[in-house]
Design a protein around this motif. Structure first.
Motif, PDB file in Angstrom:
ATOM      1  N   TRP A  59       0.842  -1.215   0.000  1.00 25.55           N
ATOM      2  CA  TRP A  59       0.000   0.000   0.000  1.00 25.55           C
ATOM      3  C   TRP A  59       0.872   1.259   0.000  1.00 25.55           C
ATOM      4  N   ILE A  60       1.964   1.254   0.770  1.00 22.79           N
ATOM      5  CA  ILE A  60       2.874   2.408   0.798  1.00 22.79           C
ATOM      6  C   ILE A  60       3.441   2.668  -0.589  1.00 22.79           C
ATOM      7  N   GLU A  66       1.378   6.084  -7.354  1.00 19.74           N
ATOM      8  CA  GLU A  66       0.152   6.529  -8.011  1.00 19.74           C
ATOM      9  C   GLU A  66      -0.301   7.908  -7.564  1.00 19.74           C
ATOM     10  N   ASN A  67      -0.041   8.267  -6.311  1.00 20.95           N
ATOM     11  CA  ASN A  67      -0.541   9.542  -5.785  1.00 20.95           C
ATOM     12  C   ASN A  67       0.562  10.503  -5.395  1.00 20.95           C
ATOM     13  N   PHE A  68       1.834  10.077  -5.548  1.00 19.31           N
ATOM     14  CA  PHE A  68       2.985  10.941  -5.286  1.00 19.31           C
ATOM     15  C   PHE A  68       2.945  11.527  -3.867  1.00 19.31           C
ATOM     16  N   GLY A  90      -7.420   4.162   3.417  1.00 13.86           N
ATOM     17  CA  GLY A  90      -6.261   4.044   2.555  1.00 13.86           C
ATOM     18  C   GLY A  90      -6.437   4.681   1.206  1.00 13.86           C
ATOM     19  N   GLU A  91      -7.621   5.186   0.864  1.00 14.90           N
ATOM     20  CA  GLU A  91      -7.842   5.781  -0.439  1.00 14.90           C
ATOM     21  C   GLU A  91      -7.302   7.198  -0.476  1.00 14.90           C
ATOM     22  N   PRO A  92      -6.875   7.696  -1.639  1.00 14.78           N
ATOM     23  CA  PRO A  92      -6.422   9.083  -1.750  1.00 14.78           C
ATOM     24  C   PRO A  92      -7.513  10.050  -1.345  1.00 14.78           C
ATOM     25  N   ALA A  93      -7.118  11.170  -0.734  1.00 14.02           N
ATOM     26  CA  ALA A  93      -8.098  12.149  -0.263  1.00 14.02           C
ATOM     27  C   ALA A  93      -8.756  12.879  -1.409  1.00 14.02           C
ATOM     28  N   ALA A  98      -3.764  12.729  -8.290  1.00  8.15           N
ATOM     29  CA  ALA A  98      -2.733  12.121  -9.118  1.00  8.15           C
ATOM     30  C   ALA A  98      -2.941  12.483 -10.572  1.00  8.15           C
ATOM     31  N   VAL A  99      -1.876  12.863 -11.220  1.00  2.84           N
ATOM     32  CA  VAL A  99      -1.933  13.204 -12.638  1.00  2.84           C
ATOM     33  C   VAL A  99      -1.255  12.102 -13.415  1.00  2.84           C
TER      34      VAL A  99
END
Length: 291
Positions: A59-60, A66-68, A90-93, A98-99
């Motif tokens: 996950w890290i 993916e999300n930098f 754990g999902e991006p906020a 992410a581009v």
């Protein structure tokens, strides 16, 4: 996984390398030194990675790729909290944070954007920051911005990691006033994780780094360069920082104050060298314009 319940660090590396080609044993050890991993040890000191450790590591690595996300943000999410204490998953906020790499490549290879048409509304001119309340520190006015390294006195050792003014704490309105950026453009900078604020009661406060980035973004905007184009600078900086972290890792692992001080000094020197090398490479790439 083999019949035994755990894997060695080498077996973990072999398991994850197909999915994450850039992962190394040194990187796994560095993540452990930063408190993101805590594998069990054998009596002789060898690491024992169980299924939960491997999923945590996977996950890290996904968040970095993916999300930098910087390590401090990943660590906060692993601990299940953000600055205001609310639960996170754990999902991006931000689903737009992410581009895609393809877009970054297109931005870096595309010709410079055309200037905005004459009829377009020009970017507001910077105005002095408003008076400061007793609980906040004022942002320095544009006229007193930190001089470039070349302009600093030779008696002071310059550093690429020196952001200049410190202890800045601005509300969103104060940040807009100090930089001349409208609110919607500050939102765009936040959308691409170029500027981050921290919740403080009913306000969101921005530090000196946010002020510096917002002022630079305002300068780029005069040439029609938008926040989404500036994302490539963040991605490049995070990759460079990750590389430098690997260089100083042997000092960090010594876990004594003298070694850590040396690691900080080395990082500062590496950052200055990187800044000079990027400038030289850019001049070389643009020498056809007689710069």
């Amino acid at each position: 996984m083999p019949e035994r319940a755990h894997l060695s660090i080498g077996e973990v590396l072999a398991l994850l390398q197909e999915e994450f080609p850039d992962v190394t044993i040194s990187k796994i050890r560095f993540l452990e030194s930063q408190g993101l991993l805590d594998p069990e040890r054998t009596p002789s000191g060898y690491r024992k990675f169980y299924e939960s450790d491997i999923e945590r590591l996977r996950w890290i690595l996904q968040q970095q790729r993916e999300n930098f996300l910087p390590l401090r943000v990943i660590k906060d999410r692993l601990e299940g909290k953000v600055s205001d204490g609310t639960e996170v998953t754990g999902e991006p906020a931000d689903e737009h944070a992410a581009v895609p790499e393809a877009e970054l490549a297109a931005v870096s290879s595309a010709p410079a954007p055309a200037p905005a048409p004459a009829s377009a509304e020009p970017a507001p001119a910077p105005v002095p920051a408003p008076p400061v309340s007793p609980t906040r520190t004022a942002a320095p006015p544009a006229a007193t911005a930190t001089p470039s390294p070349a302009a600093r006195p030779s008696s002071r050792r310059s550093s690429a990691l020196d952001s200049g003014p410190s202890a800045v704490s601005l509300t969103r309105d104060e940040l807009a006033s100090a930089t001349g950026l409208p609110d919607k453009l500050i939102t765009e900078l936040e959308r691409y994780s170029l500027v981050e604020g921290r919740p403080m009661g009913r306000d969101t406060l921005y530090d000196e780094e946010a002020l510096v980035v917002a002022r630079l973004a305002a300068g780029f905007l005069r040439f029609g360069v938008e926040a989404r184009h500036l994302r490539m600078y963040k991605v490049s900086a995070e990759r460079e920082a990750s590389f430098f972290e690997q260089v100083v890792l042997p000092l960090v692992k010594q876990r004594n104050p003298a070694a850590r001080r040396q690691a900080v000094e080395n990082l500062s020197e590496l950052a200055s060298l990187g800044e000079s090398l990027r400038g030289a490479m850019l001049r070389h790439a643009l020498k056809g314009y007689n710069l």
